[in-house]
Scaffold this active site. Sequence first.
Site, PDB file in Angstrom:
ATOM      1  CG  HIS A 143      31.121  -2.900  55.307  1.00  0.00           C
ATOM      2  ND1 HIS A 143      31.804  -3.285  56.275  1.00  0.00           N
ATOM      3  CD2 HIS A 143      31.946  -2.969  54.103  1.00  0.00           C
ATOM      4  CE1 HIS A 143      33.021  -3.717  55.914  1.00  0.00           C
ATOM      5  NE2 HIS A 143      33.188  -3.380  54.550  1.00  0.00           N
ATOM      6  CE  LYS A 148      29.385  18.479  59.286  1.00  0.00           C
ATOM      7  NZ  LYS A 148      30.888  18.384  59.654  1.00  0.00           N
ATOM      8  NE  ARG A 208      37.348   4.889  58.922  1.00  0.00           N
ATOM      9  CZ  ARG A 208      38.351   5.767  58.849  1.00  0.00           C
ATOM     10  NH1 ARG A 208      38.281   6.756  57.838  1.00  0.00           N
ATOM     11  NH2 ARG A 208      39.046   5.813  59.901  1.00  0.00           N
ATOM     12  N   PRO A 245      30.215  12.757  55.040  1.00  0.00           N
ATOM     13  CG  PRO A 245      28.786  11.266  54.642  1.00  0.00           C
ATOM     14  CD  PRO A 245      29.995  11.656  55.371  1.00  0.00           C
ATOM     15  CD  GLU A 246      32.279  18.816  54.491  1.00  0.00           C
ATOM     16  OE1 GLU A 246      31.867  19.965  54.317  1.00  0.00           O
ATOM     17  OE2 GLU A 246      33.165  18.448  54.268  1.00  0.00           O
ATOM     18  NE  ARG A 256      38.775  15.781  58.799  1.00  0.00           N
ATOM     19  CZ  ARG A 256      37.631  15.682  58.219  1.00  0.00           C
ATOM     20  NH1 ARG A 256      36.599  16.295  58.996  1.00  0.00           N
ATOM     21  NH2 ARG A 256      37.265  15.436  57.015  1.00  0.00           N
TER      22      ARG A 256
END
Length: 290
Positions: A111, A69, A130, A2-3, A280
């Site tokens: 999760h 963020k 994650r 997410p940005e 990236r």
Amino acid sequence: MPELPEVEGVVNSLKPVATGKTIERVTISPVLEVSRKAGKQAIIKGTELADFQQRLADAKIIRIVRRSKYIYFHLEKNQQSILLVTHLGMTGAWFYVHETHEISEEKFRKHIHVIFHLDDDMLLVYTDIRRFGEMRLLESEAQFPPLLRMAPEPFDDSALSYFLEMSKLPKYQHKSIKETIMDGQVISGCGNIYATEALYSMHIHPARKVNRISQKRLIALFHTIVAVLNESILAGGSSISDYRNINGEAGGMQDRLQMYGKKQCPNCINATKQLVLGGRNSWYCPSCQR
């Protein structure tokens, strides 16, 4: 990951449902407890789990804001201010539900790591596939120095001049423009997706060094980044994989992306290429971007 636009979407969804509510108690998953016993700090950082639960119990949510963020929960308990700073990491998501089974996608239900039980009989649920997300209880931003090093918000009046000054520093002059604009100390909130889109729109190769770009083009690039971020905010963000808002809804910006993840340039129809910058993947058109 997410940005800025995705985090903005989460905050805008959280504000009307959580502001003014009191956290009656906090539930933490056994996974986090096992992790802590193994000497690791998964998600909840810098605070013992029991202390985290105790400090948040009976705390009232006064206001929720985005900074770059990060999501800032400004809380109050016993007339004392508490700052809960959270980061979604790669796969973090918040949900506002009566019961956890209302979270429609199994990958999120499996999760669940932190649940805030609110005084309106609703649950504010944090899930993280994650477990790269973070939660920190602070008295102020100064307790976590990386927060103080963030660039101004890209929409602030000071952001452009700050960006231009930072780009003149030796540490950035010989860096690729893609890595530079993804650095949160240069521009807040511009990650891989929107850096890719802005550079494509400006016909700039992602590996081009900052010192090989004129100030005029840097100014235009900055304005393009802001425009792309604003477009994504209006579209509800990009749901490339695991981004959802608190109602489990996907964004719509992924349908508007021109270069990120594309195999063919929409302008010249040539095949795109990829290279790795700053760890990236970077998509670009070898014909249109120089």
